[in-house]
Motif scaffolding. Structure first.
Motif, PDB file in Angstrom:
ATOM      1  N   GLN A 162      -9.189 -21.571  -0.192  1.00 33.66           N
ATOM      2  CA  GLN A 162      -8.865 -22.162   1.102  1.00 33.66           C
ATOM      3  C   GLN A 162      -9.744 -23.362   1.446  1.00 33.66           C
ATOM      4  O   GLN A 162      -9.222 -24.408   1.840  1.00 33.66           O
ATOM      5  CB  GLN A 162      -8.939 -21.104   2.208  1.00 33.66           C
ATOM      6  CG  GLN A 162      -7.690 -20.240   2.298  1.00 33.66           C
ATOM      7  CD  GLN A 162      -7.694 -19.357   3.533  1.00 33.66           C
ATOM      8  OE1 GLN A 162      -8.728 -19.175   4.192  1.00 33.66           O
ATOM      9  NE2 GLN A 162      -6.545 -18.779   3.850  1.00 33.66           N
ATOM     10  N   PRO A 163     -11.079 -23.277   1.290  1.00 37.73           N
ATOM     11  CA  PRO A 163     -11.902 -24.461   1.565  1.00 37.73           C
ATOM     12  C   PRO A 163     -11.583 -25.619   0.626  1.00 37.73           C
ATOM     13  O   PRO A 163     -11.626 -26.784   1.028  1.00 37.73           O
ATOM     14  CB  PRO A 163     -13.337 -23.946   1.358  1.00 37.73           C
ATOM     15  CG  PRO A 163     -13.247 -22.479   1.550  1.00 37.73           C
ATOM     16  CD  PRO A 163     -11.898 -22.096   1.024  1.00 37.73           C
TER      17      PRO A 163
ATOM     18  N   HIS B  13      -8.467 -27.245   1.898  1.00 39.19           N
ATOM     19  CA  HIS B  13      -8.758 -28.032   3.102  1.00 39.19           C
ATOM     20  C   HIS B  13      -9.445 -29.345   2.740  1.00 39.19           C
ATOM     21  O   HIS B  13      -9.090 -30.412   3.267  1.00 39.19           O
ATOM     22  CB  HIS B  13      -9.645 -27.217   4.045  1.00 39.19           C
ATOM     23  CG  HIS B  13     -10.046 -27.953   5.287  1.00 39.19           C
ATOM     24  ND1 HIS B  13      -9.165 -28.204   6.318  1.00 39.19           N
ATOM     25  CD2 HIS B  13     -11.232 -28.526   5.648  1.00 39.19           C
ATOM     26  CE1 HIS B  13      -9.788 -28.886   7.268  1.00 39.19           C
ATOM     27  NE2 HIS B  13     -11.035 -29.090   6.890  1.00 39.19           N
ATOM     28  N   ALA B  14     -10.423 -29.276   1.824  1.00 38.32           N
ATOM     29  CA  ALA B  14     -11.129 -30.490   1.412  1.00 38.32           C
ATOM     30  C   ALA B  14     -10.191 -31.453   0.697  1.00 38.32           C
ATOM     31  O   ALA B  14     -10.293 -32.675   0.858  1.00 38.32           O
ATOM     32  CB  ALA B  14     -12.297 -30.126   0.502  1.00 38.32           C
TER      33      ALA B  14
ATOM     34  N   LEU C 229      -7.102 -31.931   1.306  1.00 34.90           N
ATOM     35  CA  LEU C 229      -6.260 -32.595   2.294  1.00 34.90           C
ATOM     36  C   LEU C 229      -7.040 -33.572   3.161  1.00 34.90           C
ATOM     37  O   LEU C 229      -6.505 -34.610   3.563  1.00 34.90           O
ATOM     38  CB  LEU C 229      -5.596 -31.543   3.198  1.00 34.90           C
ATOM     39  CG  LEU C 229      -4.529 -30.657   2.538  1.00 34.90           C
ATOM     40  CD1 LEU C 229      -4.094 -29.557   3.505  1.00 34.90           C
ATOM     41  CD2 LEU C 229      -3.331 -31.487   2.103  1.00 34.90           C
ATOM     42  N   THR C 230      -8.296 -33.246   3.458  1.00 34.73           N
ATOM     43  CA  THR C 230      -9.057 -34.052   4.421  1.00 34.73           C
ATOM     44  C   THR C 230      -9.974 -35.089   3.783  1.00 34.73           C
ATOM     45  O   THR C 230     -10.220 -36.141   4.372  1.00 34.73           O
ATOM     46  CB  THR C 230      -9.892 -33.136   5.326  1.00 34.73           C
ATOM     47  OG1 THR C 230     -10.779 -32.351   4.504  1.00 34.73           O
ATOM     48  CG2 THR C 230      -8.992 -32.192   6.124  1.00 34.73           C
TER      49      THR C 230
END
Length: 211
Positions: free
Chosen positions: A34-35, A38-39, A41-42
């Protein structure tokens, strides 16, 4: 000084040259992936992991073959490259079904992180093995890594792996299938970036159901 290297390993033991618990918490895949998602995408072009100065110093005293293998994993990987390489390993090199234990024998560089995430993407438990241990000790760990089938091995670790397999009963040794990580990643990294990112990558398997 604190270690500046980002570490995607959620196990209590962050050193990729040591051996974590081969029976991770069922939530480990979520905790790790999950992290990363997220990374990706961001901040896809931020540094996700890099080879520590200690590992580079260790490689300086290695044999010619070991140094060549370790050099391939030196440097740093962005989140975009890191996740892409792990997806390729998970979908094109590995075939283990969910729930298997995946022994990993690689250098202490970014390749170790790629291997860990690839194993997690296949819903497998990963077992990092220090190739400098006696062959009999490595053989014992392999015999305890059940259910297993594949072994991710770097070019410089093939001799150590072969010595360990010779310590096992022939019937047990035959259950392991080495998967060569170094040439796979080497060929992948020579491809243009846009080709690597655009290449069709089948999704990794879903975790096995309770039934």
């Amino acid at each position: 000084d604190p270690d500046p290297d980002p570490d995607p390993n959620p196990n209590p033991n962050p050193n990729p040259n040591l051996i974590p618990n081969p029976n991770p918490n069922p939530n480990q895949a979520t905790t790790l992936l999950q992290p990363l998602g997220h990374a990706l995408l961001t901040c896809p072009d931020a540094i996700a992991c890099c080879t520590s100065s200690g590992a580079k110093a260790e490689a300086a005293t290695a044999t010619k073959e070991e140094a060549a293998g370790a050099a391939a994993g030196f440097g740093a990987l962005t989140y975009r490259t890191f996740v892409t390489e792990a997806l390729h390993v998970a979908s094109s090199l590995l075939t283990s079904p969910a729930g298997r234990v995946l022994p990993i024998m690689v250098e202490r560089n970014v390749d170790a992180y790629v291997a860990i995430v690839a194993a997690t993407m296949r819903s497998c438990a990963w077992l990092l093995i220090d190739a400098s241990l006696p062959a009999r000790r490595v053989a014992h760990m392999l015999s305890e890594a059940t259910p297993a089938g594949e072994i991710l091995v770097a070019a410089s670790r093939r001799v150590a792996l072969q010595a360990a397999l010779q310590e096992l009963e022939p019937a047990t040794a035959e259950t392991f299938t080495p998967r060569e990580l170094t040439p796979f990643l080497g060929a992948l990294r020579k491809r243009p970036a846009e080709e690597r990112w655009a290449a069709p990558t089948p999704p990794p398997p879903s975790p096995a159901g309770d039934g």
